[in-house]
Scaffold this motif. Structure first.
Motif, PDB file in Angstrom:
ATOM      1  N   GLU A  24       0.828  -1.218   0.000  1.00 36.30           N
ATOM      2  CA  GLU A  24       0.000   0.000   0.000  1.00 36.30           C
ATOM      3  C   GLU A  24       0.855   1.258   0.000  1.00 36.30           C
ATOM      4  N   ILE A  25       1.842   1.312   0.875  1.00 43.63           N
ATOM      5  CA  ILE A  25       2.649   2.527   1.014  1.00 43.63           C
ATOM      6  C   ILE A  25       3.569   2.714  -0.190  1.00 43.63           C
ATOM      7  N   ALA A  26       4.132   1.642  -0.699  1.00 38.84           N
ATOM      8  CA  ALA A  26       4.968   1.739  -1.902  1.00 38.84           C
ATOM      9  C   ALA A  26       4.139   2.189  -3.101  1.00 38.84           C
ATOM     10  N   ALA A  27       2.890   1.739  -3.184  1.00 40.82           N
ATOM     11  CA  ALA A  27       2.008   2.149  -4.284  1.00 40.82           C
ATOM     12  C   ALA A  27       1.706   3.638  -4.232  1.00 40.82           C
ATOM     13  N   ARG A  28       1.881   4.252  -3.078  1.00 36.85           N
ATOM     14  CA  ARG A  28       1.665   5.690  -2.926  1.00 36.85           C
ATOM     15  C   ARG A  28       2.908   6.490  -3.304  1.00 36.85           C
ATOM     16  N   GLY A  29       3.959   5.807  -3.723  1.00 34.65           N
ATOM     17  CA  GLY A  29       5.166   6.479  -4.183  1.00 34.65           C
ATOM     18  C   GLY A  29       6.236   6.673  -3.133  1.00 34.65           C
ATOM     19  N   LEU A  30       6.056   6.103  -1.957  1.00 33.29           N
ATOM     20  CA  LEU A  30       7.066   6.206  -0.904  1.00 33.29           C
ATOM     21  C   LEU A  30       7.975   4.981  -0.951  1.00 33.29           C
ATOM     22  N   THR A  31       9.229   5.167  -0.558  1.00 38.20           N
ATOM     23  CA  THR A  31      10.152   4.044  -0.481  1.00 38.20           C
ATOM     24  C   THR A  31      10.049   3.423   0.904  1.00 38.20           C
ATOM     25  N   VAL A  32      10.039   2.089   0.935  1.00 36.00           N
ATOM     26  CA  VAL A  32       9.822   1.355   2.180  1.00 36.00           C
ATOM     27  C   VAL A  32      10.843   0.232   2.297  1.00 36.00           C
ATOM     28  N   ALA A  92      19.940   1.407   3.676  1.00 35.55           N
ATOM     29  CA  ALA A  92      19.982   2.559   2.772  1.00 35.55           C
ATOM     30  C   ALA A  92      18.801   3.474   3.120  1.00 35.55           C
ATOM     31  N   PRO A  93      18.956   4.784   2.935  1.00 36.34           N
ATOM     32  CA  PRO A  93      17.871   5.711   3.268  1.00 36.34           C
ATOM     33  C   PRO A  93      16.596   5.434   2.459  1.00 36.34           C
ATOM     34  N   VAL A  94      15.472   5.453   3.151  1.00 36.14           N
ATOM     35  CA  VAL A  94      14.147   5.317   2.551  1.00 36.14           C
ATOM     36  C   VAL A  94      13.201   6.255   3.290  1.00 36.14           C
ATOM     37  N   ASP A  95      11.989   6.387   2.773  1.00 35.54           N
ATOM     38  CA  ASP A  95      10.990   7.223   3.445  1.00 35.54           C
ATOM     39  C   ASP A  95      10.518   6.597   4.754  1.00 35.54           C
ATOM     40  N   LEU A  96      10.370   5.266   4.764  1.00 34.98           N
ATOM     41  CA  LEU A  96       9.800   4.588   5.929  1.00 34.98           C
ATOM     42  C   LEU A  96      10.397   3.200   6.081  1.00 34.98           C
ATOM     43  N   VAL A  97      10.753   2.867   7.320  1.00 32.19           N
ATOM     44  CA  VAL A  97      11.151   1.497   7.659  1.00 32.19           C
ATOM     45  C   VAL A  97      10.051   0.926   8.549  1.00 32.19           C
ATOM     46  N   PRO A 165      -1.205  11.218   4.389  1.00 31.26           N
ATOM     47  CA  PRO A 165      -1.661  10.198   3.448  1.00 31.26           C
ATOM     48  C   PRO A 165      -1.244  10.650   2.056  1.00 31.26           C
ATOM     49  N   ALA A 166      -0.361   9.899   1.435  1.00 31.56           N
ATOM     50  CA  ALA A 166       0.153  10.284   0.117  1.00 31.56           C
ATOM     51  C   ALA A 166      -0.840  10.010  -0.977  1.00 31.56           C
TER      52      ALA A 166
END
Length: 166
Positions: A24-32, A92-97, A165-166
């Protein structure tokens, strides 16, 4: 990096929720990225492989690289398990872990809960749990989501981390 955990008792739906949240979160364009904590000894390598043989021979670290992925395995060789913060520093840096496990870690968490386990909620004794995702009604003052409403759970996590919410 922002971190958020999914915690709960055994067989409460943590892994399924983690998998759906990543999608869900990756589909919103965030890196996880994810961290999965295991209480038992685990090995991602198989006996007989070259990398396994390198570790068995005494290598402290073995990097396995291929055209599709790479993995770095570190043998603790009797040293204490590193704290979560030290492990996060290796990513590696991402938006959310998203972190599965580490119930007592200081990061914010959502508790997955299934009635069929017969287990009590952890939330009452753990102030880092910010909400509950359950498959039935539960007695809590925290925000409660249906365990299968991944979109609502993702919205809550992203809002709580000010990722919106992206």
């Amino acid at each position: 990096m922002r971190v958020y955990g999914v915690t709960g008792s055994k067989n409460c739906g943590k892994t399924g929720l983690m998998e759906r949240l990543v999608t869900e979160i990756a589909a919103r364009g965030l890196t996880v990225s994810t961290v999965k904590h295991a209480h038992h000894s685990t090995d991602v390598d198989q006996p007989g492989t070259d990398s396994f043989r390198h570790r068995a021979a005494g290598a402290r670290q073995v990097m396995l690289a291929s055209p599709n992925r790479w993995a770095l395995m570190t043998e603790l060789r009797g040293e204490a398990e590193p704290p979560l913060e030290a492990l996060l520093a290796q990513l590696a840096p991402v938006d959310l872990v998203l972190i599965e496990g580490y119930k007592t870690g200081p990061h914010p968490k959502i508790e997955a809960h299934r009635a069929e386990t017969g287990k009590a909620l952890l939330a009452g004794d753990n102030p880092t749990i910010k909400a509950v995702a359950a498959d039935s009604a539960v007695d809590t003052t925290l925000p409660r989501f249906d365990l299968n409403n991944t979109r609502a759970v993702a919205d809550f996590i992203l809002e709580d981390l000010a990722l919106g919410p992206a």
